[in-house]
Design a protein around this motif. Structure first.
Motif, PDB file in Angstrom:
ATOM      1  N   ASN A 164       0.857  -1.189   0.000  1.00 20.12           N
ATOM      2  CA  ASN A 164       0.000   0.000   0.000  1.00 20.12           C
ATOM      3  C   ASN A 164       0.890   1.236   0.000  1.00 20.12           C
ATOM      4  OD1 ASN A 164      -1.705   2.159   0.590  1.00 20.12           O
ATOM      5  ND2 ASN A 164      -3.029   0.941   1.920  1.00 20.12           N
ATOM      6  N   SER A 165       1.110   1.814  -1.161  1.00 20.83           N
ATOM      7  CA  SER A 165       2.046   2.935  -1.282  1.00 20.83           C
ATOM      8  C   SER A 165       1.570   4.173  -0.531  1.00 20.83           C
ATOM      9  CB  SER A 165       2.264   3.280  -2.754  1.00 20.83           C
ATOM     10  OG  SER A 165       1.051   3.668  -3.363  1.00 20.83           O
ATOM     11  N   SER A 166       0.237   4.367  -0.404  1.00 21.02           N
ATOM     12  CA  SER A 166      -0.277   5.571   0.262  1.00 21.02           C
ATOM     13  C   SER A 166       0.074   5.583   1.747  1.00 21.02           C
ATOM     14  CB  SER A 166      -1.789   5.674   0.080  1.00 21.02           C
ATOM     15  OG  SER A 166      -2.452   4.588   0.707  1.00 21.02           O
ATOM     16  N   GLN A 167       0.322   4.420   2.329  1.00 19.53           N
ATOM     17  CA  GLN A 167       0.747   4.341   3.721  1.00 19.53           C
ATOM     18  C   GLN A 167       2.259   4.150   3.843  1.00 19.53           C
ATOM     19  OE1 GLN A 167      -1.456   1.176   5.573  1.00 19.53           O
ATOM     20  NE2 GLN A 167      -3.436   2.203   5.383  1.00 19.53           N
ATOM     21  N   LEU A 168       2.801   3.365   2.924  1.00 22.86           N
ATOM     22  CA  LEU A 168       4.196   2.965   3.043  1.00 22.86           C
ATOM     23  C   LEU A 168       5.163   4.108   2.759  1.00 22.86           C
ATOM     24  CD1 LEU A 168       5.781   0.437   3.712  1.00 22.86           C
ATOM     25  CD2 LEU A 168       5.772  -0.152   1.277  1.00 22.86           C
ATOM     26  N   VAL A 169       4.953   4.824   1.661  1.00 24.03           N
ATOM     27  CA  VAL A 169       5.901   5.876   1.293  1.00 24.03           C
ATOM     28  C   VAL A 169       5.929   7.008   2.326  1.00 24.03           C
ATOM     29  CG1 VAL A 169       6.626   7.479  -0.504  1.00 24.03           C
ATOM     30  CG2 VAL A 169       5.669   5.250  -1.145  1.00 24.03           C
ATOM     31  N   PRO A 170       4.784   7.493   2.835  1.00 23.69           N
ATOM     32  CA  PRO A 170       4.855   8.487   3.920  1.00 23.69           C
ATOM     33  C   PRO A 170       5.603   7.973   5.146  1.00 23.69           C
ATOM     34  CG  PRO A 170       2.671   8.488   2.958  1.00 23.69           C
ATOM     35  CD  PRO A 170       3.405   7.318   2.356  1.00 23.69           C
ATOM     36  N   TYR A 171       5.481   6.674   5.441  1.00 24.64           N
ATOM     37  CA  TYR A 171       6.237   6.099   6.561  1.00 24.64           C
ATOM     38  C   TYR A 171       7.737   6.190   6.297  1.00 24.64           C
ATOM     39  CZ  TYR A 171       8.453   2.558   9.475  1.00 24.64           C
ATOM     40  OH  TYR A 171       9.301   1.894  10.316  1.00 24.64           O
ATOM     41  N   TRP A 172       8.155   5.851   5.067  1.00 24.10           N
ATOM     42  CA  TRP A 172       9.574   5.973   4.716  1.00 24.10           C
ATOM     43  C   TRP A 172      10.052   7.407   4.893  1.00 24.10           C
ATOM     44  CZ3 TRP A 172       9.011   3.011  -0.556  1.00 24.10           C
ATOM     45  CH2 TRP A 172       8.848   1.641  -0.284  1.00 24.10           C
ATOM     46  N   GLN A 173       9.230   8.346   4.467  1.00 27.72           N
ATOM     47  CA  GLN A 173       9.605   9.754   4.584  1.00 27.72           C
ATOM     48  C   GLN A 173       9.713  10.170   6.049  1.00 27.72           C
ATOM     49  OE1 GLN A 173       6.348  11.078   2.098  1.00 27.72           O
ATOM     50  NE2 GLN A 173       7.738  11.600   0.418  1.00 27.72           N
ATOM     51  N   GLN A 174       8.800   9.693   6.878  1.00 27.53           N
ATOM     52  CA  GLN A 174       8.863   9.986   8.318  1.00 27.53           C
ATOM     53  C   GLN A 174      10.131   9.416   8.944  1.00 27.53           C
ATOM     54  OE1 GLN A 174       5.261   8.337   9.918  1.00 27.53           O
ATOM     55  NE2 GLN A 174       3.919   9.729   8.757  1.00 27.53           N
ATOM     56  N   GLN A 175      10.599   8.306   8.414  1.00 27.73           N
ATOM     57  CA  GLN A 175      11.826   7.676   8.919  1.00 27.73           C
ATOM     58  C   GLN A 175      13.092   8.316   8.324  1.00 27.73           C
ATOM     59  OE1 GLN A 175      11.828   5.184  11.357  1.00 27.73           O
ATOM     60  NE2 GLN A 175       9.686   5.846  11.443  1.00 27.73           N
ATOM     61  N   ASN A 176      12.882   9.370   7.550  1.00 31.36           N
ATOM     62  CA  ASN A 176      13.990  10.085   6.898  1.00 31.36           C
ATOM     63  C   ASN A 176      14.774   9.184   5.937  1.00 31.36           C
ATOM     64  OD1 ASN A 176      15.337  12.535   6.423  1.00 31.36           O
ATOM     65  ND2 ASN A 176      17.044  11.928   7.721  1.00 31.36           N
ATOM     66  N   VAL A 177      14.077   8.322   5.221  1.00 34.67           N
ATOM     67  CA  VAL A 177      14.710   7.526   4.175  1.00 34.67           C
ATOM     68  C   VAL A 177      15.111   8.449   3.034  1.00 34.67           C
ATOM     69  CG1 VAL A 177      14.341   5.775   2.403  1.00 34.67           C
ATOM     70  CG2 VAL A 177      13.491   5.378   4.730  1.00 34.67           C
ATOM     71  N   ASN A 178      16.402   8.492   2.745  1.00 33.27           N
ATOM     72  CA  ASN A 178      16.878   9.295   1.617  1.00 33.27           C
ATOM     73  C   ASN A 178      17.964   8.581   0.831  1.00 33.27           C
ATOM     74  OD1 ASN A 178      19.045   9.489   3.354  1.00 33.27           O
ATOM     75  ND2 ASN A 178      18.676  11.641   3.874  1.00 33.27           N
ATOM     76  N   CYS A 179      18.104   7.278   1.084  1.00 32.13           N
ATOM     77  CA  CYS A 179      19.048   6.451   0.334  1.00 32.13           C
ATOM     78  C   CYS A 179      18.389   5.102   0.084  1.00 32.13           C
ATOM     79  CB  CYS A 179      20.346   6.292   1.119  1.00 32.13           C
ATOM     80  SG  CYS A 179      21.638   5.396   0.221  1.00 32.13           S
ATOM     81  N   LEU A 180      18.424   4.649  -1.158  1.00 29.79           N
ATOM     82  CA  LEU A 180      17.705   3.442  -1.568  1.00 29.79           C
ATOM     83  C   LEU A 180      18.702   2.410  -2.107  1.00 29.79           C
ATOM     84  CD1 LEU A 180      15.120   5.403  -3.751  1.00 29.79           C
ATOM     85  CD2 LEU A 180      14.950   4.949  -1.295  1.00 29.79           C
ATOM     86  N   VAL A 181      18.564   1.178  -1.665  1.00 29.16           N
ATOM     87  CA  VAL A 181      19.392   0.091  -2.183  1.00 29.16           C
ATOM     88  C   VAL A 181      18.529  -0.783  -3.087  1.00 29.16           C
ATOM     89  CG1 VAL A 181      20.762  -1.951  -1.629  1.00 29.16           C
ATOM     90  CG2 VAL A 181      20.924   0.100  -0.193  1.00 29.16           C
ATOM     91  N   VAL A 182      18.897  -0.833  -4.359  1.00 25.46           N
ATOM     92  CA  VAL A 182      18.146  -1.580  -5.377  1.00 25.46           C
ATOM     93  C   VAL A 182      19.141  -2.466  -6.115  1.00 25.46           C
ATOM     94  CG1 VAL A 182      16.846  -1.374  -7.514  1.00 25.46           C
ATOM     95  CG2 VAL A 182      16.384   0.198  -5.634  1.00 25.46           C
ATOM     96  N   THR A 183      18.912  -3.772  -6.112  1.00 23.83           N
ATOM     97  CA  THR A 183      19.909  -4.688  -6.671  1.00 23.83           C
ATOM     98  C   THR A 183      19.452  -5.411  -7.933  1.00 23.83           C
ATOM     99  OG1 THR A 183      19.165  -6.401  -5.121  1.00 23.83           O
ATOM    100  CG2 THR A 183      21.026  -5.022  -4.440  1.00 23.83           C
ATOM    101  N   SER A 184      18.301  -5.047  -8.465  1.00 24.82           N
ATOM    102  CA  SER A 184      17.862  -5.644  -9.733  1.00 24.82           C
ATOM    103  C   SER A 184      16.998  -4.645 -10.485  1.00 24.82           C
ATOM    104  CB  SER A 184      17.066  -6.940  -9.499  1.00 24.82           C
ATOM    105  OG  SER A 184      15.773  -6.659  -8.984  1.00 24.82           O
ATOM    106  N   ALA A 185      16.920  -4.853 -11.797  1.00 27.14           N
ATOM    107  CA  ALA A 185      16.078  -3.981 -12.619  1.00 27.14           C
ATOM    108  C   ALA A 185      14.610  -4.135 -12.237  1.00 27.14           C
ATOM    109  CB  ALA A 185      16.279  -4.309 -14.097  1.00 27.14           C
ATOM    110  N   GLU A 186      14.230  -5.343 -11.823  1.00 24.43           N
ATOM    111  CA  GLU A 186      12.843  -5.571 -11.422  1.00 24.43           C
ATOM    112  C   GLU A 186      12.501  -4.774 -10.164  1.00 24.43           C
ATOM    113  OE1 GLU A 186      14.244  -9.157 -13.712  1.00 24.43           O
ATOM    114  OE2 GLU A 186      15.046  -7.955 -12.078  1.00 24.43           O
ATOM    115  N   GLN A 187      13.427  -4.732  -9.212  1.00 21.58           N
ATOM    116  CA  GLN A 187      13.202  -3.937  -8.003  1.00 21.58           C
ATOM    117  C   GLN A 187      13.062  -2.458  -8.351  1.00 21.58           C
ATOM    118  OE1 GLN A 187      16.433  -4.708  -5.305  1.00 21.58           O
ATOM    119  NE2 GLN A 187      16.046  -6.902  -5.274  1.00 21.58           N
TER     120      GLN A 187
END
Length: 252
Positions: A164-187
């Motif tokens: 559920n992106s409408s809940q999940l992404v605001p949570y990431w922002q509240q946690q001050n997520v500003n660096c993303l680890v992505v290890t595949s094109a699918e991700q």
């Protein structure tokens, strides 16, 4: 006001994300685990034992392929074939299953595999590529041009986790997520889809750490402009690169 510590978002499958989270915690780096896919058995997994038994060369393109394949025949891999792993994590997975002689290229991608001496004179040899539901077409194409008899075995699939992106992404922002680890094109594709619309500016302003120039190019084309490429896909390599990236950002 002091700036809140950066938090890293880890999108690998759960076990790998949790392991990396623990490695980062030792260094005082906050991380949030949110797998975008789960690993499930592939359609060709029941055939893998017969395919491996008749192979001259076996190439595994991820540790998940080795994990799934090894479970089918109780990890008793035949001694005759040459075993080739795309990188150290895949090699380590084979070694856990008592396959100790595993070749690994210096460059951990299809191009690196194709440069290996063991894959130069392959005419007439039976090569089995253990993989997920797609990928590594260049590898098979080039080996076929070298007159090898190439077969894929789909050992696993990546199944999208419904989020559920409408809940999940605001949570990431509240946690001050500003660096993303992505290890595949699918991700990468799934993360972009998850943030489409209201969360795009946050997504593309975040730092992105990935594991290959190919994925970095896809990310750049999508709109990311702070991209780093790790020296490898192992959690140890990701941790080392993350520490460099975050320390550099902190000092700038």
């Amino acid at each position: 006001m002091a700036q809140s510590p950066s938090t890293v978002l880890l999108t690998r499958p759960l076990a790998e994300s949790q392991q990396l989270q623990q490695l980062l915690a030792v260094e005082g780096i906050n991380a949030v685990c949110q797998p975008l896919f789960e690993i499930v058995p592939g359609h060709q997994l029941p055939q893998v034992a017969d395919m491996v038994a008749s192979a001259d060369i076996i190439i595994a393109v991820s540790k998940h392929a080795v994990q799934q394949a090894g479970s089918v025949f109780d990890q008793h891999w035949p001694e005759r074939p040459t075993y080739i792993a795309v990188g150290p994590a895949t090699q380590a997975q084979w070694q856990q299953q008592s396959v100790n002689q595993v070749v690994v290229p210096n460059r951990h991608d299809s191009e690196g595999l194709l440069e290996l001496p063991q894959l130069q004179q392959v005419a007439g040899l039976r090569v089995v590529i253990l993989r997920g539901q797609a990928g590594r077409e260049l590898l098979a194409q080039q080996l076929t041009q070298r007159h090898a008899q190439v077969s894929y075995c789909e050992c696993y699939q990546r199944r999208v986790i419904t989020l559920n992106s409408s809940q999940l992404v605001p949570y990431w922002q509240q946690q001050n997520v500003n660096c993303l680890v992505v290890t595949s094109a699918e991700q990468l594709t799934q993360l972009i889809e998850l943030c489409r619309g209201d969360h795009e500016s946050w997504l593309y302003s975040s730092r992105l750490l990935t594991v290959s120039k190919r994925i970095a190019a896809l990310a750049s084309n999508a709109g990311f402009n702070k991209i780093s490429v790790s020296d490898g896909a192992s959690n140890a390599a990701l941790k080392a690169t993350l520490m460099q990236v975050l320390n550099k950002a902190k000092s700038s």
